[in-house]
Design a protein around this motif. Structure first.
Motif, PDB file in Angstrom:
ATOM      1  N   ASN A  77       0.795  -1.221   0.000  1.00 48.50           N
ATOM      2  CA  ASN A  77       0.000   0.000   0.000  1.00 48.50           C
ATOM      3  C   ASN A  77       0.832   1.277   0.000  1.00 48.50           C
ATOM      4  O   ASN A  77       0.313   2.347   0.254  1.00 48.50           O
ATOM      5  CB  ASN A  77      -0.975   0.007   1.179  1.00 48.50           C
ATOM      6  CG  ASN A  77      -0.277   0.186   2.513  1.00 48.50           C
ATOM      7  OD1 ASN A  77       0.904   0.482   2.601  1.00 48.50           O
ATOM      8  ND2 ASN A  77      -1.018  -0.013   3.579  1.00 48.50           N
ATOM      9  N   GLY A  78       2.117   1.164  -0.237  1.00 50.90           N
ATOM     10  CA  GLY A  78       2.977   2.336  -0.255  1.00 50.90           C
ATOM     11  C   GLY A  78       3.927   2.392   0.918  1.00 50.90           C
ATOM     12  O   GLY A  78       4.959   3.046   0.854  1.00 50.90           O
ATOM     13  N   SER A  79       3.595   1.690   2.014  1.00 50.45           N
ATOM     14  CA  SER A  79       4.508   1.635   3.155  1.00 50.45           C
ATOM     15  C   SER A  79       4.536   0.257   3.807  1.00 50.45           C
ATOM     16  O   SER A  79       5.565  -0.153   4.323  1.00 50.45           O
ATOM     17  CB  SER A  79       4.151   2.701   4.193  1.00 50.45           C
ATOM     18  OG  SER A  79       2.849   2.489   4.698  1.00 50.45           O
ATOM     19  N   THR A  80       3.420  -0.459   3.778  1.00 53.49           N
ATOM     20  CA  THR A  80       3.388  -1.803   4.351  1.00 53.49           C
ATOM     21  C   THR A  80       2.765  -2.768   3.353  1.00 53.49           C
ATOM     22  O   THR A  80       2.078  -2.359   2.414  1.00 53.49           O
ATOM     23  CB  THR A  80       2.574  -1.853   5.662  1.00 53.49           C
ATOM     24  OG1 THR A  80       1.228  -1.476   5.382  1.00 53.49           O
ATOM     25  CG2 THR A  80       3.161  -0.949   6.721  1.00 53.49           C
ATOM     26  N   GLY A  81       3.020  -4.051   3.585  1.00 55.07           N
ATOM     27  CA  GLY A  81       2.445  -5.048   2.691  1.00 55.07           C
ATOM     28  C   GLY A  81       2.566  -6.443   3.261  1.00 55.07           C
ATOM     29  O   GLY A  81       2.995  -6.635   4.405  1.00 55.07           O
TER      30      GLY A  81
END
Length: 112
Positions: A77-81
């Motif tokens: 999601n742009g910072s975590t996954g």
């Protein structure tokens, strides 16, 4: 008069429909939005030296280390996954050039 009102209503409906934002269905792995890891390579540090994560597309990755290369999919999601692999799902976080993978212990990888 009816024709003018009908035409006006039709124009308003068309304008409202065309203003509907396609961006509302934002693909979290879309390279255009900057939320993709596609094409990036991350090298392990400390105890994880010699391990490499390669994000081959907006949804697929490979992992190599001691033994055969493994592949899987991921969401981001742009910072975590989450890395999805046959060995399980592993949460990860990206902060600048640092990738932290929670695979039972916290593993740190540096972007090359």
């Amino acid at each position: 008069m009816k024709k003018t009102i009908y035409t006006l209503i039709t124009c308003i409906v068309m304008i409202m429909a065309s203003c509907s934002s396609d961006d509302d269905n934002n693909d979290n792995n879309d390279p255009v939005t900057g939320n993709s890891l596609s094409g990036t390579v991350w090298y392990g540090t400390d105890d994880d030296e010699g391990e490499v994560y390669t994000f081959t597309s907006a949804t697929e990755f490979t992992f190599s280390g001691d033994g055969p290369t493994h592949s899987g999919t991921y969401t981001f999601n742009g910072s975590t996954g989450v890395l999805h692999h046959t060995d399980g799902d592993f949460d990860f976080e990206v902060s600048g050039d640092i990738l932290s993978v929670d695979n039972g212990n916290s593993s740190i990888y540096v972007k090359q």
